[in-house]
Design a protein around this motif. Structure first.
Motif, PDB file in Angstrom:
ATOM      1  N   LYS A 108       1.057  -1.319   0.073  1.00  0.00           N
ATOM      2  CA  LYS A 108       0.176  -0.160  -0.344  1.00  0.00           C
ATOM      3  C   LYS A 108       1.145   1.429  -0.307  1.00  0.00           C
ATOM      4  N   LEU A 109       0.028   2.402  -0.308  1.00  0.00           N
ATOM      5  CA  LEU A 109       1.350   3.693  -0.535  1.00  0.00           C
ATOM      6  C   LEU A 109      -0.095   4.983  -0.238  1.00  0.00           C
ATOM      7  N   ASP A 110       0.784   5.500   1.143  1.00  0.00           N
ATOM      8  CA  ASP A 110      -0.303   6.284   0.831  1.00  0.00           C
ATOM      9  C   ASP A 110       0.243   7.506   1.276  1.00  0.00           C
ATOM     10  N   VAL A 111      -0.105   8.865   0.209  1.00  0.00           N
ATOM     11  CA  VAL A 111       0.382   9.849   0.329  1.00  0.00           C
ATOM     12  C   VAL A 111      -0.642  10.845   0.458  1.00  0.00           C
ATOM     13  N   THR A 112      -0.730  11.839   1.818  1.00  0.00           N
ATOM     14  CA  THR A 112      -1.649  13.088   2.604  1.00  0.00           C
ATOM     15  C   THR A 112      -0.712  13.456   3.116  1.00  0.00           C
ATOM     16  N   SER A 113      -1.498  14.712   3.156  1.00  0.00           N
ATOM     17  CA  SER A 113      -0.999  16.603   3.765  1.00  0.00           C
ATOM     18  C   SER A 113      -2.217  16.969   3.781  1.00  0.00           C
ATOM     19  N   THR A 114      -1.612  17.784   5.464  1.00  0.00           N
ATOM     20  CA  THR A 114      -2.975  18.499   5.776  1.00  0.00           C
ATOM     21  C   THR A 114      -2.726  20.009   5.917  1.00  0.00           C
ATOM     22  N   GLN A 115      -2.279  19.714   4.617  1.00  0.00           N
ATOM     23  CA  GLN A 115      -2.864  21.318   4.064  1.00  0.00           C
ATOM     24  C   GLN A 115      -3.074  20.706   2.388  1.00  0.00           C
ATOM     25  N   ASP A 116      -2.792  22.483   1.858  1.00  0.00           N
ATOM     26  CA  ASP A 116      -3.416  22.104   0.322  1.00  0.00           C
ATOM     27  C   ASP A 116      -1.658  21.136  -0.538  1.00  0.00           C
ATOM     28  N   THR A 117      -1.946  20.246  -1.342  1.00  0.00           N
ATOM     29  CA  THR A 117      -1.587  19.888  -2.015  1.00  0.00           C
ATOM     30  C   THR A 117      -1.737  19.845  -3.827  1.00  0.00           C
ATOM     31  N   THR A 118      -0.376  19.469  -4.033  1.00  0.00           N
ATOM     32  CA  THR A 118      -0.457  19.874  -5.903  1.00  0.00           C
ATOM     33  C   THR A 118       0.093  19.111  -6.578  1.00  0.00           C
ATOM     34  N   LEU A 119      -0.775  18.663  -7.602  1.00  0.00           N
ATOM     35  CA  LEU A 119       0.705  17.759  -8.593  1.00  0.00           C
ATOM     36  C   LEU A 119       0.529  18.355  -9.767  1.00  0.00           C
ATOM     37  N   THR A 120       1.476  18.987 -10.584  1.00  0.00           N
ATOM     38  CA  THR A 120       2.105  19.754 -11.126  1.00  0.00           C
ATOM     39  C   THR A 120       2.782  18.699 -12.266  1.00  0.00           C
ATOM     40  N   SER A 121       2.261  19.266 -13.838  1.00  0.00           N
ATOM     41  CA  SER A 121       3.053  18.454 -14.552  1.00  0.00           C
ATOM     42  C   SER A 121       2.965  19.246 -15.572  1.00  0.00           C
ATOM     43  N   SER A 122       4.050  19.409 -16.513  1.00  0.00           N
ATOM     44  CA  SER A 122       4.722  21.179 -17.947  1.00  0.00           C
ATOM     45  C   SER A 122       4.422  19.435 -19.097  1.00  0.00           C
ATOM     46  N   ALA A 123       4.712  18.475 -18.665  1.00  0.00           N
ATOM     47  CA  ALA A 123       4.512  17.658 -20.005  1.00  0.00           C
ATOM     48  C   ALA A 123       2.736  16.609 -19.558  1.00  0.00           C
ATOM     49  N   LYS A 124       2.411  15.195 -20.121  1.00  0.00           N
ATOM     50  CA  LYS A 124       1.848  14.792 -20.322  1.00  0.00           C
ATOM     51  C   LYS A 124       1.324  14.324 -18.092  1.00  0.00           C
ATOM     52  N   LEU A 125       0.143  14.165 -17.792  1.00  0.00           N
ATOM     53  CA  LEU A 125      -0.005  13.549 -16.142  1.00  0.00           C
ATOM     54  C   LEU A 125      -1.539  12.201 -16.718  1.00  0.00           C
ATOM     55  N   SER A 126      -0.813  11.300 -16.502  1.00  0.00           N
ATOM     56  CA  SER A 126      -2.082  10.406 -16.469  1.00  0.00           C
ATOM     57  C   SER A 126      -1.880   9.574 -15.222  1.00  0.00           C
ATOM     58  N   MET A 127      -3.007   9.101 -14.623  1.00  0.00           N
ATOM     59  CA  MET A 127      -3.629   8.101 -13.247  1.00  0.00           C
ATOM     60  C   MET A 127      -4.044   7.173 -13.701  1.00  0.00           C
ATOM     61  N   SER A 128      -3.837   6.082 -13.557  1.00  0.00           N
ATOM     62  CA  SER A 128      -4.721   4.917 -13.202  1.00  0.00           C
ATOM     63  C   SER A 128      -5.204   3.828 -12.618  1.00  0.00           C
ATOM     64  N   ALA A 129      -6.369   3.087 -12.068  1.00  0.00           N
ATOM     65  CA  ALA A 129      -5.976   1.946 -11.500  1.00  0.00           C
ATOM     66  C   ALA A 129      -6.496   0.573 -11.749  1.00  0.00           C
ATOM     67  N   THR A 130      -5.896  -0.486 -11.847  1.00  0.00           N
ATOM     68  CA  THR A 130      -6.633  -1.407 -12.320  1.00  0.00           C
ATOM     69  C   THR A 130      -7.980  -1.682 -11.296  1.00  0.00           C
ATOM     70  N   ALA A 131      -8.086  -1.546 -10.417  1.00  0.00           N
ATOM     71  CA  ALA A 131      -9.532  -1.605  -9.259  1.00  0.00           C
ATOM     72  C   ALA A 131     -10.778   0.006  -9.248  1.00  0.00           C
ATOM     73  N   ASP A 132     -11.004   0.036  -8.724  1.00  0.00           N
ATOM     74  CA  ASP A 132     -11.860   1.405  -8.691  1.00  0.00           C
ATOM     75  C   ASP A 132     -10.968   2.150  -7.994  1.00  0.00           C
ATOM     76  N   ALA A 133     -11.484   3.832  -8.349  1.00  0.00           N
ATOM     77  CA  ALA A 133     -10.258   5.137  -8.885  1.00  0.00           C
ATOM     78  C   ALA A 133     -11.874   5.663  -7.967  1.00  0.00           C
ATOM     79  N   SER A 134     -11.055   6.704  -7.360  1.00  0.00           N
ATOM     80  CA  SER A 134     -12.154   7.630  -6.244  1.00  0.00           C
ATOM     81  C   SER A 134     -11.621   8.966  -6.349  1.00  0.00           C
ATOM     82  N   LEU A 135     -12.456   9.818  -6.284  1.00  0.00           N
ATOM     83  CA  LEU A 135     -11.639  11.470  -6.749  1.00  0.00           C
ATOM     84  C   LEU A 135     -13.021  12.155  -5.675  1.00  0.00           C
ATOM     85  N   THR A 136     -12.495  12.424  -4.923  1.00  0.00           N
ATOM     86  CA  THR A 136     -13.190  13.705  -3.289  1.00  0.00           C
ATOM     87  C   THR A 136     -13.003  14.620  -3.569  1.00  0.00           C
TER      88      THR A 136
END
Length: 221
Positions: A127-155
């Motif tokens: 398991k991989l956990d990435v946690t932040s108690t304040q603002d979180t930014t994920l930025t790419s100057s090129a393509k950005l890909s996110m994938s999961a072989t099971a369910d994926a949730s964005l809340t």
């Protein structure tokens, strides 16, 4: 020896109870070098006006200490421990490899920065956990890909998806949009196309300056 350099002062003390001490005093350089052996501990020290370095060795451990006017760094090595205490720690190497067979932890009480000028990979076999108690930014100057072989949730309290040029959403079997109020707006045109299309439930309103309903078979009511 130069003309203005004072001669060294050397002293040797030998005692059956206190052991052996050799001291060399350089008054011109304002430095004192001392070697002490007391039967259990070997101590080697070089002491100047404002700083000193000391090596203390016993059968159980070796300890280096460098003391200045304001800061002191120490390195302690035992059979099962190497401990370094220092204000600033720098490693400059062509290749660095750190391995741990058990739990590892890296902690910073202030800013932590991890940077690579080339590709970077973060991998976990569990398991991989990435946690932040304040603002979180994920930025790419090129393509950005996110994938999961099971369910994926964005809340989130408010969720915004924006495509600067195009926004596409595809479901392999179903696509569902559900809310107390759903608005679909196009600044130029909106198309809803399907071999079978249903619009409306209890109350349905279709309005416009021009409304056109057409088809080979049209049923109203």
């Amino acid at each position: 020896m130069t003309g203005d350099q004072k001669p060294f002062v050397c002293t040797i003390e030998v005692s059956k109870t206190n052991g052996f001490t050799f001291k060399l005093q350089n008054d011109s350089g304002k430095t004192t070098q001392t070697i002490t052996m007391d039967g259990t501990t070997l101590t080697i020290q070089v002491k100047g006006e404002k700083s000193s370095s000391t090596l203390t060795q016993t059968a159980e451990q070796v300890k280096w200490e460098v003391a200045g006017e304001n800061d002191t760094s120490t390195t302690t090595q035992k059979c099962d421990l190497v401990e370094i205490k220092v204000k600033q720690y720098t490693v400059d190497a062509e290749t660095v490899l750190v391995k741990s067979s058990k739990t590892s932890s890296y902690q910073a009480t202030e800013t932590l920065e991890v940077k690579s000028t080339k590709d970077m990979t973060v991998t976990s076999s569990a398991k991989l956990d990435v946690t932040s108690t304040q603002d979180t930014t994920l930025t790419s100057s090129a393509k950005l890909s996110m994938s999961a072989t099971a369910d994926a949730s964005l809340t989130g309290n408010n969720l915004n998806l924006e495509g600067k040029l195009k926004l596409s959403g595809t479901g392999g079997t179903d696509v569902a949009l559900s809310a107390a109020k759903v608005a679909i707006t196009g600044s130029a045109k909106v198309d809803m196309t399907s071999p079978m299309t249903t619009v409306g439930d209890t109350l349905t309103t279709i309005s416009g300056q021009l409304v056109k309903v057409q088809g080979s078979l049209v049923k109203l009511g």
